[in-house]
Design a protein around this motif. Structure first.
Motif, PDB file in Angstrom:
ATOM      1  N   ALA A  64      -0.097  23.376   9.346  1.00 36.18           N
ATOM      2  CA  ALA A  64       0.002  21.915   9.346  1.00 36.18           C
ATOM      3  C   ALA A  64      -1.052  21.376  10.314  1.00 36.18           C
ATOM      4  O   ALA A  64      -0.992  21.646  11.522  1.00 36.18           O
ATOM      5  N   ARG A 102      -3.080  22.408   5.722  1.00 37.86           N
ATOM      6  CA  ARG A 102      -2.437  21.338   4.945  1.00 37.86           C
ATOM      7  C   ARG A 102      -2.410  20.115   5.844  1.00 37.86           C
ATOM      8  O   ARG A 102      -1.789  20.117   6.908  1.00 37.86           O
ATOM      9  N   SER A 104      -1.891  16.578   7.663  1.00 32.34           N
ATOM     10  CA  SER A 104      -0.909  15.537   7.963  1.00 32.34           C
ATOM     11  C   SER A 104      -1.653  14.409   8.677  1.00 32.34           C
ATOM     12  O   SER A 104      -2.749  14.607   9.198  1.00 32.34           O
ATOM     13  N   MET A 113       6.766  18.380   8.342  1.00 33.90           N
ATOM     14  CA  MET A 113       6.295  19.457   7.469  1.00 33.90           C
ATOM     15  C   MET A 113       6.778  20.812   7.982  1.00 33.90           C
ATOM     16  O   MET A 113       7.166  21.685   7.189  1.00 33.90           O
ATOM     17  N   ASP A 116      10.672  21.071   7.441  1.00 34.32           N
ATOM     18  CA  ASP A 116      11.034  21.212   6.030  1.00 34.32           C
ATOM     19  C   ASP A 116      10.504  22.497   5.409  1.00 34.32           C
ATOM     20  O   ASP A 116      10.713  22.736   4.212  1.00 34.32           O
ATOM     21  N   GLU A 118       7.371  23.236   4.809  1.00 36.58           N
ATOM     22  CA  GLU A 118       6.145  23.046   4.028  1.00 36.58           C
ATOM     23  C   GLU A 118       4.943  23.698   4.698  1.00 36.58           C
ATOM     24  O   GLU A 118       3.897  23.866   4.068  1.00 36.58           O
ATOM     25  N   ALA A 119       5.067  24.029   5.973  1.00 33.78           N
ATOM     26  CA  ALA A 119       3.992  24.698   6.706  1.00 33.78           C
ATOM     27  C   ALA A 119       4.611  25.761   7.602  1.00 33.78           C
ATOM     28  O   ALA A 119       5.794  25.682   7.973  1.00 33.78           O
ATOM     29  N   ASP A 120       3.800  26.769   7.927  1.00 31.87           N
ATOM     30  CA  ASP A 120       4.285  27.889   8.733  1.00 31.87           C
ATOM     31  C   ASP A 120       4.006  27.697  10.223  1.00 31.87           C
ATOM     32  O   ASP A 120       4.759  28.198  11.058  1.00 31.87           O
TER      33      ASP A 120
END
Length: 456
Positions: A64, A102, A104, A113, A116, A118-120
């Motif tokens: 992220a 990714r 933001s 993110m 949730d 959506e990113a590590d």
């Protein structure tokens, strides 16, 4: 040749100072000139079986990423770049992982993110109690402080207590938000999405100040803002933040940071942050040494320039003395020539004042030139007043007409009437300007007696 021989010790000394300066600063200049020096590559890490299995099952790691200039940002081609991206690329070489960014657009969105799934991981979050509940933080690999950013012209901010009763603008879920709410309830917090919006509120006077990372605060033009002091001396290390359910990834990143060559990490930070982050104040000894060094250099330069200047002045003085000697010789020769002429000779200026005469002129009136210098014909007793007025008038008329005069005449002297051959001519300076009259006379009777004696 003599000049260079005398200057040789000073020149050698200056060369030594230049070499000392080069050896002291040359290495640093070379490192700054090259973007990133090449270091010996570090091989694959010694990972355990669980970590190797995790890499095989999860070769791609989603990061992220929020744009933070110099640390992480998109270049003109839309590619991610910056210090943190360089570190991730190096870790990728050491582990075989592939890091995928990714994007933001605010700290709040970035944290969401990660929560949730959506990113590590991320590279730009500071540590606080809220984030430690769902994130694990790696070893630190650098850091910077927090600084106040206020309006230009307002009193400089040094502590949070100065903001009691005032509005502080911060991006939502800022690393310091919870601590400020807990320890400084008198400060009115106004949350926004980004640091840019927080700065805009301060510029528009809707907020009194904001708090930024010191590196980011110095990147933007000052405009109507000013950067204050560090936030109570607080230092915020740089971490890699990983979701708590990805423990193997955290172990892999920590091992990579431990194996990261110190020289390479230092070079990467210098590549991106040199000249932006405030430098650490040099020690007293370093300041004294630097000032002493520059004092020696300045004294050497001053000494060399003084030597060159004195040699130049001495050359000019010698040249002037030679010119004066030549001029004195010429004047002595002219004086000797005039004194050798048996007839009276005089030189008068444009006002009719006597400026030079020969010895015969002095003997004619039984006086010395020093008594006659600067006198007009009407001022001296050499002629009766009527004769003096007549001669002075003729002299002034001749200066106006600028014509030579050669005439036989009878002239009344103080000692009686005499037949003379009277002559006078205008003389000019080197610039072509009229300077006065040169003249004299010859006693006709004496010339006649000399002629008869010669014939006899």
């Amino acid at each position: 040749m003599l000049f260079f021989i005398r200057c040789k010790p000073a020149l050698s000394w200056m060369m030594g100072l230049v070499l000392m300066y080069w050896t002291q600063w040359g290495g640093a200049a070379q490192l700054a000139a090259s973007g990133q020096p090449a270091f010996e590559s570090v091989g694959r890490l010694a990972l355990d079986a669980e970590e190797l299995r995790w890499i095989r099952e999860n070769p791609r790691v989603v990061v992220a990423s929020m744009q933070f200039p110099l640390y992480l940002f998109k270049d003109e081609r839309g590619q991610w770049n910056g210090l943190n991206d360089d570190i991730l690329r190096r870790i990728a070489q050491m582990t075989g992982l592939e890091f995928v960014h990714r994007e933001s657009f605010s700290p709040d969105q970035l944290i969401a993110m990660l929560q949730d799934g959506e990113a590590d991981m991320t590279t730009t979050l500071a540590m606080n109690d809220e984030r430690r509940e769902f994130l694990s933080f790696s070893h630190a690999f650098g850091g910077s402080g927090w600084v106040f950013v206020g309006r230009n012209g307002a009193p400089m901010l040094h502590s949070l207590e100065q903001l009691n009763g005032k509005i502080l603008a911060l991006p939502a879920r800022h690393a310091l938000e919870a601590q400020i709410k807990r320890d400084h309830p008198a400060i009115e917090l106004r949350t926004v999405k980004t640091y840019g919006e927080a700065r805009a509120l301060v510029e528009s006077r809707e907020a009194h100040a904001t708090i930024e990372n010191e590196t980011g605060a110095h990147l933007y033009p000052a405009g109507q803002l000013q950067v204050g002091s560090n936030l109570e001396g607080r230092w915020e290390p740089d971490y890699l933040a990983v979701r708590q359910d990805l423990r193997p990834l955290l172990g892999i990143l920590n091992k990579a940071l431990e194996a990261f060559p110190v020289e390479e990490m230092r070079a990467l930070r210098a590549k991106w942050l040199a000249g932006i982050a405030p430098r650490q104040a040099p020690s007293l000894w370093a300041r004294v040494s630097q000032w002493g060094y520059w004092c020696v250099v300045g004294a050497g330069v001053f000494g060399l320039l003084s030597l060159l200047w004195s040699r130049r002045l001495q050359a000019q003085i010698n040249q002037r003395l030679k010119a004066e000697a030549v001029l004195n010789d010429q004047l002595s020769f002219q004086r000797a020539v005039m004194d050798a002429i048996p007839d009276p000779i005089f030189i008068r200026d444009l006002e009719g004042r006597l400026i030079m005469c020969n010895r015969s002129y002095e003997e004619q009136f039984s006086t010395r030139f020093e008594k006659l210098r600067g006198t007009r014909l009407t001022d001296s007793s050499a002629f009766p007043s009527a004769t003096a007025e007549l001669l002075h008038g003729e002299l002034m008329e001749q200066l106006q007409t600028r014509k030579p005069r050669f005439v036989d005449r009878q002239l009344m002297f103080s000692c009686g009437l005499r037949d003379i051959y009277h002559w006078s001519v205008p003389f000019y300076g080197a610039d072509g300007q009229l300077r006065g009259l040169l003249g004299g006379w010859i006693d006709v009777r004496r010339r006649w007696r000399h002629s008869n004696r010669f014939l006899a």
